[in-house]
Design a protein around this motif. Structure first.
Motif, PDB file in Angstrom:
ATOM      1  N   SER A  35       0.834  -1.194   0.000  1.00  0.00           N
ATOM      2  CA  SER A  35       0.000   0.000   0.000  1.00  0.00           C
ATOM      3  C   SER A  35       0.874   1.251   0.000  1.00  0.00           C
ATOM      4  O   SER A  35       0.509   2.260  -0.598  1.00  0.00           O
ATOM      5  N   ARG A  38       1.916   1.727  -3.581  1.00  0.00           N
ATOM      6  CA  ARG A  38       0.821   2.303  -4.372  1.00  0.00           C
ATOM      7  C   ARG A  38       0.715   3.798  -4.145  1.00  0.00           C
ATOM      8  O   ARG A  38       0.540   4.571  -5.082  1.00  0.00           O
ATOM      9  N   ARG A  42       1.168   6.656  -6.957  1.00  0.00           N
ATOM     10  CA  ARG A  42       0.096   7.603  -7.299  1.00  0.00           C
ATOM     11  C   ARG A  42       0.522   9.038  -7.116  1.00  0.00           C
ATOM     12  O   ARG A  42      -0.032   9.938  -7.725  1.00  0.00           O
ATOM     13  N   GLU A  93      -5.145   2.494 -16.096  1.00  0.00           N
ATOM     14  CA  GLU A  93      -5.789   1.352 -15.431  1.00  0.00           C
ATOM     15  C   GLU A  93      -6.923   0.800 -16.302  1.00  0.00           C
ATOM     16  O   GLU A  93      -7.067  -0.408 -16.455  1.00  0.00           O
ATOM     17  N   SER A 136      -7.991  -4.197  -6.887  1.00  0.00           N
ATOM     18  CA  SER A 136      -7.689  -2.913  -6.244  1.00  0.00           C
ATOM     19  C   SER A 136      -7.627  -1.779  -7.264  1.00  0.00           C
ATOM     20  O   SER A 136      -7.628  -0.609  -6.892  1.00  0.00           O
ATOM     21  N   GLY A 137      -7.548  -2.111  -8.562  1.00  0.00           N
ATOM     22  CA  GLY A 137      -7.396  -1.070  -9.573  1.00  0.00           C
ATOM     23  C   GLY A 137      -8.586  -0.122  -9.624  1.00  0.00           C
ATOM     24  O   GLY A 137      -8.439   1.102  -9.534  1.00  0.00           O
ATOM     25  N   GLY A 140      -9.090   1.828  -6.452  1.00  0.00           N
ATOM     26  CA  GLY A 140      -8.094   2.898  -6.372  1.00  0.00           C
ATOM     27  C   GLY A 140      -8.504   4.083  -7.227  1.00  0.00           C
ATOM     28  O   GLY A 140      -8.363   5.235  -6.819  1.00  0.00           O
TER      29      GLY A 140
END
Ligand SMILES: Nc1ncnc2c1ncn2[C@@H]1O[C@H](COP(=O)(O)OP(=O)(O)OP(=O)(O)O)[C@@H](O)[C@H]1O
Ligand SMILES: [Mg+2]
Length: 172
Positions: A35, A38, A42, A93, A136-137, A140
């Motif tokens: 996490s 990620r 981002r 994504e 999770s895409g 997110g």
């Protein structure tokens, strides 16, 4: 994680309970590391955005899509860097999902600007059934868009087609 896995290796024969406990902690460490990664990914503004602008950066994504992707970008002027980065990640994504999951023959991406909103539509003619709860895409994407007071809708009935729509305030 490495330290914890070493502890698992040492304990696995002589103290299985301790090995289990260390494995639990290793799993927690892996989840936390993912996490954090990620969040870092981002927060990075893709250099391609600065180099080529939104239309150029998105064109690069279209050309690496696994199926033919028709893209139109009609966005006069520039939006806030964070908004362009969000748009870039959403399209990345969306197209990676098209490639991985859709079985589509083709995809379409439309990006436009209406007043102070950046609008995105990403569609494919594949099998549908996209479900935010299964990865999770998409979750997110939703979180990131909601953090910018934007709107995210996903329409993907079983049998297809799949359409993702996003509206984002352009920012100053
Ligand atoms: N365009 C699509 N067509 C069909 N199914 C899709 C599509 N996009 C997503 N899905 C389905 O919805 C699920 C959730 O997508 P999501 O992007 O959240 O996760 P993922 O792609 O499996 O993993 P990741 O966390 O790497 O993105 C996918 O596992 C897939 O089953
Ligand atoms: Mg995905």
């Amino acid at each position: 994680m490495n330290v914890l896995l070493g502890a698992v290796r040492r304990a696995v024969d002589r103290n299985p309970a301790a090995a289990h406990a260390a494995l639990d902690r290793a799993q927690d460490a892996a989840e936390q590391a993912l996490s954090e990664l990620r969040a870092v990914a981002r927060g990075i503004l893709p250099p391609v955005l600065a180099d080529r602008g939104l239309a150029g950066a998105l064109a690069g994504l279209a050309s690496s899509c696994g199926v033919p992707c028709e893209m139109t970008v009609d966005v006069p002027g520039r939006c806030a860097a964070s908004v362009e980065a969000t748009a870039y990640f959403v399209v990345a994504e969306g197209l990676s999902n098209v490639t991985k999951h859709s079985g589509a023959a083709s995809a379409v991406v439309e990006v436009s600007r209406k007043d102070d909103r950046l609008l995105l539509r990403i569609a494919d003619d594949g099998r549908g059934g996209a479900d935010e709860r299964r990865g999770s895409g998409l979750t997110g994407i939703r979180r990131r868009i909601e953090a910018y007071d934007g709107r995210f809708t996903l329409d993907s009935p079983a049998g297809g087609p799949t359409t993702m729509r996003v509206g984002l305030p352009c920012g100053s």
